[in-house]
Design an enzyme around this catalytic site. Structure first.
Site, PDB file in Angstrom:
ATOM      1  N   LYS A 177      -5.151  27.212  -8.211  1.00 54.64           N
ATOM      2  CA  LYS A 177      -3.951  26.399  -8.013  1.00 54.64           C
ATOM      3  C   LYS A 177      -4.178  25.052  -8.673  1.00 54.64           C
ATOM      4  O   LYS A 177      -5.297  24.529  -8.712  1.00 54.64           O
ATOM      5  CB  LYS A 177      -3.650  26.213  -6.527  1.00 54.64           C
ATOM      6  CG  LYS A 177      -4.711  25.425  -5.759  1.00 54.64           C
ATOM      7  CD  LYS A 177      -4.353  25.320  -4.286  1.00 54.64           C
ATOM      8  CE  LYS A 177      -5.418  24.502  -3.536  1.00 54.64           C
ATOM      9  NZ  LYS A 177      -5.138  24.423  -2.097  1.00 54.64           N
ATOM     10  N   GLU A 224      -3.147  20.057   1.134  1.00 55.94           N
ATOM     11  CA  GLU A 224      -3.832  21.303   1.443  1.00 55.94           C
ATOM     12  C   GLU A 224      -3.500  21.773   2.854  1.00 55.94           C
ATOM     13  O   GLU A 224      -3.306  22.972   3.103  1.00 55.94           O
ATOM     14  CB  GLU A 224      -5.340  21.132   1.276  1.00 55.94           C
ATOM     15  CG  GLU A 224      -5.792  21.101  -0.167  1.00 55.94           C
ATOM     16  CD  GLU A 224      -7.271  21.409  -0.294  1.00 55.94           C
ATOM     17  OE1 GLU A 224      -8.023  21.085   0.647  1.00 55.94           O
ATOM     18  OE2 GLU A 224      -7.676  21.970  -1.313  1.00 55.94           O
ATOM     19  N   ASP A 262       0.859  -1.169   0.000  1.00 58.01           N
ATOM     20  CA  ASP A 262       0.000   0.000   0.000  1.00 58.01           C
ATOM     21  C   ASP A 262       0.906   1.234   0.000  1.00 58.01           C
ATOM     22  O   ASP A 262       2.110   1.142   0.248  1.00 58.01           O
ATOM     23  CB  ASP A 262      -0.894  -0.027   1.242  1.00 58.01           C
ATOM     24  CG  ASP A 262      -1.813   1.170   1.331  1.00 58.01           C
ATOM     25  OD1 ASP A 262      -2.339   1.582   0.287  1.00 58.01           O
ATOM     26  OD2 ASP A 262      -1.990   1.695   2.434  1.00 58.01           O
ATOM     27  N   THR A 308      -2.562   1.061  -4.778  1.00 55.59           N
ATOM     28  CA  THR A 308      -3.090   2.183  -4.020  1.00 55.59           C
ATOM     29  C   THR A 308      -4.421   2.638  -4.585  1.00 55.59           C
ATOM     30  O   THR A 308      -4.689   2.475  -5.776  1.00 55.59           O
ATOM     31  CB  THR A 308      -2.093   3.359  -4.025  1.00 55.59           C
ATOM     32  OG1 THR A 308      -2.672   4.474  -3.354  1.00 55.59           O
ATOM     33  CG2 THR A 308      -1.737   3.766  -5.443  1.00 55.59           C
ATOM     34  N   GLY A 309      -5.236   3.203  -3.731  1.00 62.73           N
ATOM     35  CA  GLY A 309      -6.498   3.787  -4.157  1.00 62.73           C
ATOM     36  C   GLY A 309      -6.346   5.205  -4.648  1.00 62.73           C
ATOM     37  O   GLY A 309      -7.318   5.812  -5.110  1.00 62.73           O
ATOM     38  N   ARG A 314       6.639  17.591  -4.403  1.00 60.98           N
ATOM     39  CA  ARG A 314       5.326  17.676  -5.041  1.00 60.98           C
ATOM     40  C   ARG A 314       5.059  19.144  -5.366  1.00 60.98           C
ATOM     41  O   ARG A 314       4.978  19.981  -4.468  1.00 60.98           O
ATOM     42  CB  ARG A 314       4.256  17.125  -4.098  1.00 60.98           C
ATOM     43  CG  ARG A 314       4.472  15.685  -3.727  1.00 60.98           C
ATOM     44  CD  ARG A 314       3.770  15.329  -2.434  1.00 60.98           C
ATOM     45  NE  ARG A 314       2.329  15.329  -2.543  1.00 60.98           N
ATOM     46  CZ  ARG A 314       1.595  14.258  -2.850  1.00 60.98           C
ATOM     47  NH1 ARG A 314       2.205  13.114  -3.063  1.00 60.98           N
ATOM     48  NH2 ARG A 314       0.294  14.325  -2.917  1.00 60.98           N
TER      49      ARG A 314
END
Length: 1128
Positions: free
Chosen positions: A535, A471, A379, A649-650, A569
């Site tokens: 954004k 966020e 995962d 992974t989801g 990221r």
């Protein structure tokens, strides 16, 4: 008319007793008990006090060896065919059964303890208007329960705020809703495993209200964005969707276990063949030789025929040669596995001190399988990552901040700062204090453009409940730099800008989705100016900028390349000043599109696209996705061990690829990264080296399975995105079925349970998402990095120890037993034993048991398993114990037995004692062979031992000492006086072993048995070296590769569409505020209902079904067609 299911045959059901729909009437026990719905009781234990003995014995005698020895014990009670006493079999049999029973009882005790811990946890139930604490086991369908969030839990109440059944959400924070007197009835779908869908209807006060998945809180979820809520239990216990996704618990057996059962059957067949050979020999001997002894025996007539004598001799030899079938093998294997499990539990290098969490082997049957793993299915969130994001760097108006490492910035000027936040570039704070407009606009955008919900329990103590950790990191950064997001209503957002409260009117939220890959908000500031803040992914946002931004876009793109090269990221930020008239006209179009009955989403998307044109670039952010410590190094090490790692992974594609780059699973030296999402055989047939697989539900169809497996196994890295828990299990099952390789699944959440149960080995990480994965796992620890030690050290050592143990065990048993076979040809096939009965009884359980256990527990083949991962390769190739290795060991045992018998036999044919008397009586012959055997097998285990410890020395020399002590004791005058019938051979040992010729024979026998093996091993290591024999393997460098390409580490918003509609509807606000705006804030709500919405984390959406074809992610983002692929 719908007929409710009542546990009996239903005419509308597909099969008797199948539930077609569920009827739940609130607070009506009599009505609901007619349906026999499942309670919330969880049971994983197998036994209780009354059933343990019969069930455990039944299970043990299903094992072939145990059943065989039980039959053998019965045969030994027949005097006509037994030349051995019954205690030679019953002693080892009872010992094996007792040790196995104790082990099974211990394992089941811990299962009972775990079940009790889950079933007795406390929660609040609403009864007659009052909330009282009750245990989980007492939860009933139709009752109301109050669930608390993480932040509102008391330490005395519930250990973990995890939802343990399926709730229909009725009330969140608003006490005026009269749930205590709710007379409603719910009619919904029956229990199923579809996590993304729920269909039902609530009947209340002559009205019907539709129910969907948004109204459900699933088992395993954690309440985040509200302090508490009331829920009506719909599904409980094993009928919850999560439990139905967990799959059935399967008995996991190692490949060595399966091979051992096959080998035991072969050994039994070999035993039958030897019995038949000796029985035929007895028949022939009786006919040709035995009849000559009638007159000496004074028989009047032959009492039995030669054929019947051969038949009885067959069973006699089956009894005598029974030790070739190793009854003590199974109990010895269990002892070794138990010891290896304790070594894992005691490993201080796998102990996580921050949470006081040691590694735990929750099963004792799979340790050696850890040394043969070829595929790891992992995962992502919480397993590879800490699920913690940190604002690391940024680019504002063409200038980068955070690249110059200075002492940690002092944020003491901001009383609302987050004390955990760290930033190491003071120039950004100076720019804020100098009131540079674009820098302030940058952080103002971060503080306004999001869907975060704030909680302020005490003055200045802000807690942000974020839809995604990205966020949360961005808003926290804005908070520390002086732009504090303080509160929100459906129509307003309040910031504290450098200590001054500023309220913005929220006019619209242009929410994120997987197609837009961006989010925008439209606000009106206190000066009346209209602003659009946006954004999103840079590749999306750059196409919508004003042409005047070209030079700034080029500079910012270079900065993004640098950020992406460090695995950060990235996210681009832009804004736009809106004209009042243009905005009014656009809002009219938005109102019309939001009420359209057809193609509503497409029309809204076109309007969003229209207003998001001509924006001005502000800059970009770079967030570090906090990996768990040592994850890249662990993945690099496991990759060098030839272990393929798949991430299931989801999350959406961008998020998964970012983690792939951060973990060094994806690197820029990889030539191609392909996204596979095809429907046909041609589309799936891609012969590529590296692939990132965006797995869809249709990819697991039967006709595409083999193609998918073949393509994926050509790749160094496979990442499957947007997969449900059940699909994770299907991927694991796919590899198990087609590759027949040992698989390991590792995860930390409830949605990983199915995958963990399906894999050969399941590993649970005790992280942020509860203990569901740990409870379903075979092994557990706190950090992903411990996986390399579990496999490369404990797994490899367990495999080597078990293989060496088995090879030696089969060797010594054949060497011990087949002496009787050779003796049969010289004793008239009379089923006479060479050794005395006590030696046969004690050989495996006293004389040779401890040395082989010491080797199996403490042997180490190499102390540099982590430095040289390629040493793991022999286990994957199954080189150390297989059918060929078994035949080699048994052949060595056969040759040893031949030498053990015929060298003393030949020597004693003409040997005499020192006083001239003949030495070759049967008792002296037996003592010589027995002593030679014990010394030979002790010398052999010395050769097989790679790592000597004090325990090995003590057990080997101690076993020899115990043998001689027991030997002289059994042949002593004192023991004969006490037990004259059991120990009749007085003085045999001392009369034999005081002769020089006997010791010369023993020495010659030992040398002839051992020296050939020494020579063979020396020549084999020189001509055909294995990995452990090769000198100076190249030490691998696990240095992380810096990414320098323009591949963006795109921003991951969430696993599903954003919550803009929920925020603007006000349903998740603590104090609802009347709307004062004449404009719709977003697309309208889907319908009014008394069932409120709540934001819940912990579940995964179903995989999407849109096909995106094949797209090669490159610097130019070129499209790759099927024709191009065929041409390549």
């Amino acid at each position: 008319m719908l007929v409710p299911w009542r546990g009996d045959w239903n005419p509308r059901s597909k099969s008797p007793g199948q539930e077609e729909e569920r009827h739940v009437r609130a607070n009506d026990r009599d009505y609901n008990e007619r349906f026999s719905y499942a309670d919330n009781h969880i049971k994983t234990a197998k036994y209780n006090v009354f059933t343990f003995l019969p069930i455990n014995l039944f299970e043990q005698f299903q094992r072939f060896a145990n059943a065989y020895f039980l039959v053998l014990l019965i045969l030994q009670l027949i005097p006509e065919i037994s030349s051995l006493s019954w205690f030679t079999t019953i002693v080892p049999l009872v010992l094996v059964l007792a040790i196995t029973a104790v082990k099974d009882a211990t394992d089941d005790y811990f299962r009972h303890k775990s079940d009790q811990q889950v079933n007795t946890r406390q929660s609040q139930v609403l009864i007659k208007g009052k909330t009282i604490w009750s245990r989980f086991i007492q939860h009933m369908i139709y009752e109301f329960y109050r669930t608390l969030s993480v932040s509102s839990l008391c330490s005395e109440a519930i250990d973990k705020p995890e939802i343990t059944e399926h709730y229909l959400l009725l009330n969140e924070r608003q006490p005026h809703l009269p749930v205590t007197c709710l007379p409603g009835e719910v009619i919904c779908e029956p229990p199923n495993n579809k996590l993304d869908k729920f269909t039902g209807t609530l009947f209340w006060k002559d009205n019907k209200y539709p129910l969907d998945n948004e109204k459900m809180l699933l088992r395993g979820c954690v309440l985040r964005n509200t302090e508490w809520c009331f829920g009506l239990v719909i599904f409980a216990g094993l009928q919850t969707k999560l439990m139905q996704n967990c799959g059935r618990t399967k008995l996991k057996r190692t490949s060595i276990d399966k091979l051992m059962n096959t080998l035991v059957l072969w050994i039994f067949g070999f035993l039958i063949c030897m019995g038949i050979i000796l029985a035929i020999g007895n028949t022939i001997w009786e006919q040709k030789v035995g009849s000559n002894f009638w007159e000496y025996l004074q028989w009047k007539e032959l009492t039995i025929s030669a054929v019947f004598s051969g038949f009885l001799t067959f069973w006699s030899y089956v009894i005598i040669l029974n030790t070739v079938v190793p009854i003590s093998l199974y109990v010895s294997v269990e002892v070794l596995r138990l010891g290896h499990s304790y070594f894992i539990n005691w490993d201080r290098r796998m102990y996580y001190s921050r949470k006081d969490t040691p590694a735990e082997a929750r099963t004792t049957t799979l340790n050696e399988e850890l040394g043969q793993v070829e595929f790891i299915f992992s995962d992502k969130t919480g397993t590879l990552t800490q699920n913690i994001m940190v604002f690391n760097k940024c680019s504002i108006n063409g200038k980068t901040y955070g690249t110059l490492k200075t002492p940690c910035v002092d944020f003491s000027f901001n009383p609302l700062m987050d004390r955990k936040f760290r930033f190491h570039d003071s120039s950004l704070v100076e720019a804020i204090k100098l009131e540079e407009p674009l820098v302030q606009e940058f952080f103002r955008l971060l503080a306004l453009c999001h869907t975060i919900m704030p909680e302020e329990r005490n003055e200045g103590e802000l807690v942000y409940q974020a839809q995604s950790p990205d966020e949360g990191a961005l808003v926290t950064a804005a908070r520390n730099f002086g732009f504090v997001f303080r509160s929100r209503t459906p129509e307003t957002i309040t910031l504290y800008e450098m200590g001054q409260a500023v309220t913005y009117q929220l006019l619209a939220i242009l929410d994120f989705n997987n197609v837009r890959k961006r989010m925008s908000v439209i606000v009106r500031n206190p000066k009346g100016q209209l602003k659009l803040y946006s954004k999103g992914a840079d590749t999306i946002l750059f196409d919508r900028l004003d042409p005047s931004n070209e030079e700034l876009m080029f500079t910012t793109s270079e900065h993004l390349n640098e950020f992406a090269g460090e695995g950060l990221r990235t996210l681009a930020l832009a804004y736009k000043d809106l004209d009042e008239d243009v905005f009014d006209e656009w809002m009219k179009k938005l109102l019309f599109a939001s009420t359209a009955l057809e193609n509503r989403e497409e029309k809204l998307g076109a309007l969003y696209e229209e207003i998001e044109q001509g924006m001005m670039l502000l800059g970009a952010t770079a967030i570090e996705d906090k990996l768990q410590e040592g994850v890249p190094e662990t993945i690099a090490c496991l990759t060098l061990a030839n272990i393929k790692i798949w991430v299931l992974t989801g999350d959406k594609l961008e998020t998964a690829m970012n983690i792939g780059y951060s973990c060094n699973m994806l690197r820029d030296d990889m030539n191609e990264v392909f996204i596979i999402s095809g429907h046909t055989m041609v589309e799936m047939a891609l012969n590529v080296r590296f692939v990132c697989c965006y797995l869809k539900a249709h990819a697991l169809e039967a006709d595409l399975e083999q193609i998918l497996v073949d393509v994926a196994c050509l790749c160094k890295t496979v990442i499957c995105c947007r997969v449900t828990p059940l699909q994770k299990a299907l991927v694991v099952e796919l590899i198990k079925r087609h590759k027949r390789a040992v698989t390991l699944a590792i995860g930390d959440g409830a949605n990983d349970v199915s995958m963990i149960k399906t894999a050969h080995i399941g590993v649970g990480i005790s992280g942020q998402e509860g203990m569901q994965a740990v409870l379903a796992s075979d092994y557990s620890f706190a950090q992903f990095r411990y996986l390399q030690r579990l496999l490369l050290v404990h797994g490899r050592w367990s495999y080597h120890r078990m293989c060496n143990f088995l090879c030696y065990f089969f060797y010594k048993n054949f060497a011990f037993t087949l002496v009787h076979f050779w003796y049969g040809f010289l004793c008239g096939f009379s089923a006479q034993t060479v050794y005395d009965q006590w030696f046969i009884t004690l050989f495996n359980i006293v004389y040779t048991s401890l040395p082989v256990l010491a080797m199996g527990l403490f042997d180490q083949v190499s102390l540099y398993s982590l430095r040289y991962p390629n040493l793991y390769r022999p286990g994957q190739l199954n080189q150390l114990f297989n059918k060929r290795k078994f035949f080699t060991c048994t052949l060595q045992g056969v040759c040893t037995s031949f030498i053990l018998f015929f060298i003393p036999y030949g020597a004693f044919m003409s040997a005499v004692r020192d006083d001239g008397a003949h030495i070759s009586d049967q008792q002296a012959f037996a003592v010589t062979i027995a002593t030679s055997l014990v010394i030979v097998v002790s010398a052999q285990i010395g050769l097989d031992t790679n790592y000597w410890t004090a325990v090995n020395h003590f057990f080997i020399w101690g076993s020899l000492a115990v043998y001689f002590a027991i030997l002289f004791a059994m042949h002593s005058d004192g023991i004969f006086t006490i037990f004259p019938n059991q120990f009749p051979f007085i003085g045999t040992a001392r009369n034999s072993l005081n002769q020089k010729i006997v010791w010369l024979v023993i020495l010659l026998t030992t040398v002839v048995c051992i020296m050939p093996m020494v020579a063979v091993r020396f020549i084999k290591a020189d001509l055909y070296p294995m990995h452990t024999d090769k000198q100076g393997p190249q030490e691998q460098n696990f240095r992380r590769v810096r990414r320098t390409s323009s591949r963006r580490s795109a921003y991951a918003f969430a696993h599903q569409q954003g919550y803009g509609e929920l925020i603007t509807s006000g349903k998740n606000m603590k104090v609802p505020t009347a709307s004062t705006s004449t404009y719709p804030l977003s697309s309208p709500a889907r319908g009014n209902s008394v069932v409120k919405n709540s934001v819940v984390s912990g579940t995964t959406d179903a995989a999407e079904t849109n096909s995106t074809g094949f797209r090669r992610e490159s610097d130019q983002n070129q499209e790759v067609t099927v024709e191009d692929l065929e041409a390549r």
